[in-house]
Design a protein around this motif. Structure first.
Motif, short mmCIF file in Angstrom:
data_model
loop_
_atom_site.label_atom_id
_atom_site.label_comp_id
_atom_site.label_asym_id
_atom_site.label_seq_id
_atom_site.Cartn_x
_atom_site.Cartn_y
_atom_site.Cartn_z
N SER A 39 4.25 -62.63 -24.75
CA SER A 39 5.69 -62.97 -24.38
C SER A 39 6.83 -61.94 -24.13
CB SER A 39 6.21 -63.81 -25.77
OG SER A 39 6.58 -62.84 -26.66
N LEU A 40 7.96 -62.46 -23.31
CA LEU A 40 8.89 -61.40 -23.10
C LEU A 40 10.08 -62.09 -22.91
CD1 LEU A 40 9.30 -61.34 -19.65
CD2 LEU A 40 7.09 -60.08 -19.85
N TYR A 41 11.16 -61.39 -22.80
CA TYR A 41 12.46 -61.90 -22.19
C TYR A 41 13.09 -61.05 -21.15
CZ TYR A 41 14.69 -59.09 -26.11
OH TYR A 41 15.06 -57.91 -27.09
N VAL A 42 13.78 -61.62 -20.37
CA VAL A 42 14.15 -60.80 -19.04
C VAL A 42 15.65 -61.25 -18.63
CG1 VAL A 42 13.07 -62.70 -17.73
CG2 VAL A 42 13.78 -60.50 -16.69
N ASN A 43 16.29 -60.40 -18.24
CA ASN A 43 17.90 -60.93 -17.74
C ASN A 43 17.77 -61.98 -16.79
OD1 ASN A 43 19.27 -59.07 -19.46
ND2 ASN A 43 18.70 -57.52 -18.09
N GLU A 44 18.55 -62.84 -16.86
CA GLU A 44 18.51 -64.01 -15.81
C GLU A 44 18.87 -63.69 -14.36
OE1 GLU A 44 20.25 -66.95 -13.20
OE2 GLU A 44 21.50 -65.17 -14.28
N TYR A 45 19.73 -62.67 -14.37
CA TYR A 45 20.06 -62.17 -13.02
C TYR A 45 18.74 -61.25 -12.30
CZ TYR A 45 21.19 -58.14 -15.86
OH TYR A 45 21.28 -57.00 -16.77
N ASN A 46 17.66 -61.00 -13.03
CA ASN A 46 16.79 -60.10 -12.52
C ASN A 46 15.65 -61.07 -11.78
OD1 ASN A 46 14.96 -58.17 -11.86
ND2 ASN A 46 14.86 -57.56 -13.79
N THR A 47 16.17 -61.40 -10.81
CA THR A 47 15.56 -62.41 -9.96
C THR A 47 13.90 -62.21 -9.55
OG1 THR A 47 16.68 -61.85 -7.93
CG2 THR A 47 17.47 -63.82 -9.09
N ARG A 48 13.81 -60.62 -9.17
CA ARG A 48 12.66 -60.19 -8.63
C ARG A 48 11.63 -60.18 -9.70
NH1 ARG A 48 13.38 -54.98 -4.55
NH2 ARG A 48 14.06 -55.89 -3.00
N ALA A 49 11.99 -59.74 -10.96
CA ALA A 49 11.27 -59.74 -12.25
C ALA A 49 10.73 -61.03 -12.46
CB ALA A 49 11.88 -58.92 -13.32
N ARG A 50 11.93 -62.04 -12.55
CA ARG A 50 11.43 -63.33 -12.96
C ARG A 50 10.51 -63.81 -11.97
NH1 ARG A 50 16.50 -67.02 -13.66
NH2 ARG A 50 15.21 -68.47 -14.37
N ALA A 51 10.62 -63.62 -10.74
CA ALA A 51 9.71 -64.16 -9.66
C ALA A 51 8.16 -63.76 -10.10
CB ALA A 51 9.95 -64.04 -8.28
N THR A 52 8.09 -62.34 -10.47
CA THR A 52 6.97 -61.80 -10.60
C THR A 52 6.17 -62.45 -11.75
OG1 THR A 52 7.59 -59.52 -9.61
CG2 THR A 52 5.81 -59.64 -11.41
N TYR A 53 6.98 -62.61 -12.77
CA TYR A 53 6.60 -63.30 -13.86
C TYR A 53 5.92 -64.43 -13.88
CZ TYR A 53 8.90 -59.30 -16.29
OH TYR A 53 9.43 -58.08 -16.65
N GLU A 54 6.51 -65.51 -13.12
CA GLU A 54 6.36 -66.77 -12.83
C GLU A 54 4.95 -66.66 -11.91
OE1 GLU A 54 7.85 -70.68 -10.23
OE2 GLU A 54 9.27 -69.03 -10.56
#
Length: 295
Positions: free
Chosen positions: A265-280
């Protein structure tokens, strides 16, 4: 008797008219705290990792403790109170009582992190009591993956070695400064250095150091239990950003983390769209929402 002699102690047990009380937990409360935390072993991985290592809910030698919220004799919520405040299955409606107890304890807290509703409720009451935030990150998706990652793992990622401490520490410090806006060495270099060295020795440091001795990517398993790990400190060397390497490294993180537990697991800032796309892309899915308040 103690509460009559020293009514200002944070450990005193105050019972409100509705039967709700707050007190510092002791060793006898360990099982009840573990049962409470196990209701969500991913969100509560921090406190479960502490219980695994210490074996007790009692205050630590360093002065950290756990506030327990009781409805009669039943433990219905809790909150770790050390350098940070970390709520455990704490109803937002009860957060103000824990915040008041934390304030009376006289400590300064670096942050609050955990489920968003409760964190923001704690912050709201602490602000009324004079604890003003440096930054509030109110929307941090909590993500997790079980099973193999959806992309191929970078085989060059491995566990950090203490022999590489002098290379890993500057990378960790760079990540910290990017994330929170100031150096982790302010005041003293010793505490942060010991933290990084401890993670390496535990096998919780994940890093790729190339043949020239450059750290290209690193991350840590900030909390580890038999049920779940929580990834923290994800950092790509700026020289290698924008080359499509992140997904392979994060897949490598998942593969290595699953040597400890089935859920990563991890948690990420909502505005960090690049990281969120990578995790997805790697296969992480959203479980909930965390928040972090930095003081």
């Amino acid at each position: 008797m103690l509460s009559r002699v020293a009514p200002w102690l944070a450990s005193r047990n105050e019972t409100a008219a509705d039967g709700i009380s707050v007190r510092v937990l002791g060793a006898a409360d360990t099982r009840a705290l573990r049962v409470l935390a196990m209701e969500d072993p991913v969100a509560n991985v921090f406190i479960l990792a502490h219980l695994d290592s210490s074996g007790s809910a009692a205050p630590t030698s360093g002065g950290a403790s756990v506030f327990g919220v009781f409805d009669g004799d039943a433990l219905v919520g809790a909150c770790w109170a050390g350098a940070n405040l970390v709520p455990v299955r704490l109803d937002p409606e009860l957060a103000s009582r824990v915040a008041a107890a934390a304030h009376r304890a006289g400590r300064r807290y670096a942050s609050i992190f955990g489920p968003a509703e409760t964190v923001l409720a704690l912050h709201s009451r602490l602000e009324q009591l004079g604890h003003f935030a440096h930054e509030v990150r109110a929307d941090q998706p909590l993500l997790a993956i079980s099973g193999p990652p959806a992309v191929e793992a970078n085989p060059q990622l491995g566990f950090g070695n203490i022999a590489d401490f002098d290379r890993i520490l500057p990378a960790c410090a760079a990540m910290f400064e990017e994330e929170v806006g100031y150096s982790p060495f302010l005041g003293s270099e010793d505490f942060y250095s010991r933290r990084v060295a401890g993670l390496i020795r535990q096998g919780h440091s994940l890093v790729h150091i190339d043949a020239g001795g450059t750290v290209k990517f690193k991350a840590e398993l900030g909390a580890v239990t038999a049920q779940a790990t929580q990834v923290q400190g994800v950092w790509m060397n700026p020289e290698f950003r924008g080359q499509g390497l992140s997904a392979g490294y994060m897949a490598g993180v998942v593969v290595l983390a699953q040597q400890f537990a089935p859920i990563t697991s991890l948690y990420v800032n909502e505005y960090n769209t690049r990281a969120r796309a990578t995790y997805e892309r790697v296969g992480f899915q959203r479980l909930g929402t965390f928040a972090t308040v930095l003081y």
